[in-house]
Motif scaffolding. Sequence first.
Motif, PDB file in Angstrom:
ATOM      1  N   GLY A 133       0.809  -1.272   0.079  1.00  0.00           N
ATOM      2  CA  GLY A 133      -0.130  -0.066   0.167  1.00  0.00           C
ATOM      3  C   GLY A 133       0.932   1.087  -0.008  1.00  0.00           C
ATOM      4  N   ILE A 134       1.938   1.258  -0.469  1.00  0.00           N
ATOM      5  CA  ILE A 134       2.979   2.443  -0.463  1.00  0.00           C
ATOM      6  C   ILE A 134       2.507   3.227  -1.667  1.00  0.00           C
ATOM      7  CG2 ILE A 134       5.416   3.275  -0.718  1.00  0.00           C
ATOM      8  CD1 ILE A 134       6.262   0.432   0.413  1.00  0.00           C
ATOM      9  N   PRO A 135       2.369   4.712  -1.522  1.00  0.00           N
ATOM     10  CA  PRO A 135       1.937   5.561  -2.631  1.00  0.00           C
ATOM     11  C   PRO A 135       2.906   5.464  -3.668  1.00  0.00           C
ATOM     12  CG  PRO A 135       1.862   6.654  -0.154  1.00  0.00           C
ATOM     13  CD  PRO A 135       2.623   5.374  -0.246  1.00  0.00           C
ATOM     14  N   THR A 136       2.309   5.710  -4.814  1.00  0.00           N
ATOM     15  CA  THR A 136       3.271   5.629  -6.167  1.00  0.00           C
ATOM     16  C   THR A 136       4.177   6.708  -6.052  1.00  0.00           C
ATOM     17  OG1 THR A 136       1.353   4.867  -7.446  1.00  0.00           O
ATOM     18  CG2 THR A 136       3.232   5.701  -8.754  1.00  0.00           C
ATOM     19  N   SER A 137       4.311   7.802  -5.589  1.00  0.00           N
ATOM     20  CA  SER A 137       5.165   8.852  -5.549  1.00  0.00           C
ATOM     21  C   SER A 137       6.368   8.382  -4.387  1.00  0.00           C
ATOM     22  CB  SER A 137       4.666  10.177  -4.965  1.00  0.00           C
ATOM     23  OG  SER A 137       4.083   9.975  -3.548  1.00  0.00           O
ATOM     24  N   ASP A 138       6.021   7.671  -3.565  1.00  0.00           N
ATOM     25  CA  ASP A 138       7.021   7.338  -2.736  1.00  0.00           C
ATOM     26  C   ASP A 138       7.881   6.165  -3.201  1.00  0.00           C
ATOM     27  OD1 ASP A 138       6.535   9.128  -0.940  1.00  0.00           O
ATOM     28  OD2 ASP A 138       5.676   7.657   0.657  1.00  0.00           O
ATOM     29  N   ILE A 139       7.285   5.016  -3.997  1.00  0.00           N
ATOM     30  CA  ILE A 139       7.795   4.292  -4.838  1.00  0.00           C
ATOM     31  C   ILE A 139       8.664   4.655  -5.905  1.00  0.00           C
ATOM     32  CG2 ILE A 139       7.690   2.041  -6.213  1.00  0.00           C
ATOM     33  CD1 ILE A 139       4.681   1.789  -5.111  1.00  0.00           C
ATOM     34  N   ALA A 140       8.452   5.868  -6.472  1.00  0.00           N
ATOM     35  CA  ALA A 140       9.435   6.563  -7.545  1.00  0.00           C
ATOM     36  C   ALA A 140      10.437   6.768  -6.862  1.00  0.00           C
ATOM     37  CB  ALA A 140       8.562   7.559  -8.079  1.00  0.00           C
ATOM     38  N   ARG A 141      10.376   7.376  -5.378  1.00  0.00           N
ATOM     39  CA  ARG A 141      11.774   7.768  -4.848  1.00  0.00           C
ATOM     40  C   ARG A 141      12.424   6.548  -4.541  1.00  0.00           C
ATOM     41  NH1 ARG A 141       7.246  10.757  -2.542  1.00  0.00           N
ATOM     42  NH2 ARG A 141       7.578  12.886  -2.992  1.00  0.00           N
ATOM     43  N   LEU A 142      11.793   5.462  -3.998  1.00  0.00           N
ATOM     44  CA  LEU A 142      12.752   4.456  -3.835  1.00  0.00           C
ATOM     45  C   LEU A 142      13.767   3.642  -5.000  1.00  0.00           C
ATOM     46  CD1 LEU A 142      10.053   2.501  -1.543  1.00  0.00           C
ATOM     47  CD2 LEU A 142      12.202   3.419  -0.913  1.00  0.00           C
ATOM     48  N   PHE A 143      12.843   3.829  -6.088  1.00  0.00           N
ATOM     49  CA  PHE A 143      13.536   3.517  -7.562  1.00  0.00           C
ATOM     50  C   PHE A 143      14.470   4.755  -8.019  1.00  0.00           C
ATOM     51  CE2 PHE A 143      10.268   0.068  -7.400  1.00  0.00           C
ATOM     52  CZ  PHE A 143      10.852  -0.932  -7.418  1.00  0.00           C
ATOM     53  N   LEU A 144      14.371   5.694  -7.503  1.00  0.00           N
ATOM     54  CA  LEU A 144      15.047   6.898  -8.260  1.00  0.00           C
ATOM     55  C   LEU A 144      14.652   7.415  -9.646  1.00  0.00           C
ATOM     56  CD1 LEU A 144      18.637   6.136  -6.604  1.00  0.00           C
ATOM     57  CD2 LEU A 144      16.832   7.671  -5.657  1.00  0.00           C
ATOM     58  N   VAL A 145      13.327   7.238  -9.829  1.00  0.00           N
ATOM     59  CA  VAL A 145      12.913   7.330 -11.321  1.00  0.00           C
ATOM     60  C   VAL A 145      11.836   8.264 -10.897  1.00  0.00           C
ATOM     61  CG1 VAL A 145      13.750   5.089 -12.387  1.00  0.00           C
ATOM     62  CG2 VAL A 145      11.389   5.379 -11.178  1.00  0.00           C
ATOM     63  N   PRO A 146      11.449   8.953 -12.245  1.00  0.00           N
ATOM     64  CA  PRO A 146      10.066   9.772 -12.086  1.00  0.00           C
ATOM     65  C   PRO A 146       8.792   8.975 -11.816  1.00  0.00           C
ATOM     66  CG  PRO A 146      11.198  10.292 -14.058  1.00  0.00           C
ATOM     67  CD  PRO A 146      12.012   9.043 -13.546  1.00  0.00           C
ATOM     68  N   GLU A 147       8.016   9.753 -11.201  1.00  0.00           N
ATOM     69  CA  GLU A 147       6.639   9.043 -10.552  1.00  0.00           C
ATOM     70  C   GLU A 147       5.875   8.428 -11.872  1.00  0.00           C
ATOM     71  OE1 GLU A 147       2.335   9.880  -8.258  1.00  0.00           O
ATOM     72  OE2 GLU A 147       3.801  11.450  -8.168  1.00  0.00           O
ATOM     73  N   ALA A 148       6.019   8.868 -13.230  1.00  0.00           N
ATOM     74  CA  ALA A 148       5.136   8.443 -14.221  1.00  0.00           C
ATOM     75  C   ALA A 148       5.879   7.184 -14.843  1.00  0.00           C
ATOM     76  CB  ALA A 148       5.357   9.452 -15.368  1.00  0.00           C
ATOM     77  N   THR A 149       7.101   7.237 -14.606  1.00  0.00           N
ATOM     78  CA  THR A 149       7.754   5.879 -14.767  1.00  0.00           C
ATOM     79  C   THR A 149       7.272   4.782 -14.018  1.00  0.00           C
ATOM     80  OG1 THR A 149       9.769   7.027 -15.495  1.00  0.00           O
ATOM     81  CG2 THR A 149       9.949   4.712 -15.173  1.00  0.00           C
ATOM     82  N   VAL A 150       7.085   4.977 -12.828  1.00  0.00           N
ATOM     83  CA  VAL A 150       6.895   3.743 -11.899  1.00  0.00           C
ATOM     84  C   VAL A 150       5.248   3.501 -12.030  1.00  0.00           C
ATOM     85  CG1 VAL A 150       6.138   3.189  -9.338  1.00  0.00           C
ATOM     86  CG2 VAL A 150       8.415   4.434 -10.033  1.00  0.00           C
ATOM     87  N   ALA A 151       4.339   4.479 -12.192  1.00  0.00           N
ATOM     88  CA  ALA A 151       3.134   4.327 -12.531  1.00  0.00           C
ATOM     89  C   ALA A 151       2.732   3.314 -13.926  1.00  0.00           C
ATOM     90  CB  ALA A 151       2.356   5.663 -12.880  1.00  0.00           C
ATOM     91  N   ALA A 152       3.599   3.578 -14.919  1.00  0.00           N
ATOM     92  CA  ALA A 152       3.563   2.995 -16.077  1.00  0.00           C
ATOM     93  C   ALA A 152       4.166   1.473 -15.753  1.00  0.00           C
ATOM     94  CB  ALA A 152       4.574   3.497 -17.357  1.00  0.00           C
TER      95      ALA A 152
END
Length: 409
Positions: A133-152
């Motif tokens: 249940g981690i927000p997509t924006s926080d997942i993007a920070r973990l992967f060091l990539v833009p939020e749109a990349t993680v959402a995709a």
Amino acid sequence: MTPLERVVREEWGRLVAILLAQFRRLDLVEDALAEAVASAQASWTDATTPDNPVGWIVTAARRRVLDRLRAEAMAARKEPLLAVEAAGRPKEGVMVDDGTAVDDDLLRLVLMCAHPALPPEGASALSLRLVMGIPTSDIARLFLVPEATVAARITRAKKKVVAAGIPFAIPGNDAIGERLDVVAHTAYLSFTAGYAPGSGPDLLRAELAGEALRLARVTRSLHPSVTLDLLVVLMALQHSRRDARVGTDGSLVLLADQDRDRWHHDEIADALALLRSIENGPGPSSTLGRSYHLQALVAVEHATAARPEDTRWDHIATLYAGLETLTPSPAVRVARAVAVAEAEGPRRGLALLDGVTLSGHRLPAVRGELQARAGDLDRARESLAEAVALCENEIERRHLESRRDALGT
């Protein structure tokens, strides 16, 4: 925190697992849970909140899934009762074991998401969003990539699961090992999201970090490996400081200022004992395992220093140099710069940050602190102002504002 917020934050993965085991339709389960939560948000008050919020959400979501199944059956000109009876049919495609190999809802769901048909980065992102249940924006920070990349990545992974009919099933014991690197990495990232949330009002989400540690331990008991041993050591040592990291007023307490009597020394002792047993045997063979080993050794240096001034920063700097050679990244370089600054002075640390780019507030925050220590107050104020503007964690932002203001104008 309201009861509904607590359910969504702490029980989301279990809710998904319960419904997915019954209906085997990821698309329907996610939609139904979202609708059930929206309904609860609109109808629950202090007086009407149910005694069992989790049960209420599960029941409401189950009804919505059944409604969708009936509608699909009608559209296909099939007997609606066949859809309604789906809950009672044998759950082919849900489990290939008898439930004893993996008797843990979250681990079962993470293993399902780690199907080899999904790329590792997509599997981890899907697990972090769907299970933890981690927000997509926080997942993007973990992967060091833009939020749109993680959402995709998450969207592609979901579509792959649904369109390709990937079974949400536990593999045989021999095949489980093939998925453990993805499970371990998911637990590691989940722990990081709990230990240092990138956004929101909390400095620490101890329940998420603790759940990630438990997930790693359960996985280790299912399929022991040196990599998982080292991951447990690393996470346990970090988690042992949880109570000392937040002040009585909810403020950030830096490592050097923490009351070390509030650390969980029994957990530290257990982790050190596990590390000793590992080091008496063959070391990790994978890059992931060696990475966890180096990070665990850094955590050991902090955990075994009786006082802040006893910390062996030169050893930590050497460990981070090794980690940067093994897995180069801007985040590792920033951590190394901090250690070098502590061991050799702020200007040596600043030199390591030349040319480094890293999204988020951590890089300008570290640079500003080192500039302040070096006496370059004008640049320090600029860097800290940049960090404040980028920081989305409320408590960290207040700390940065305080540090910036203390430098004057």
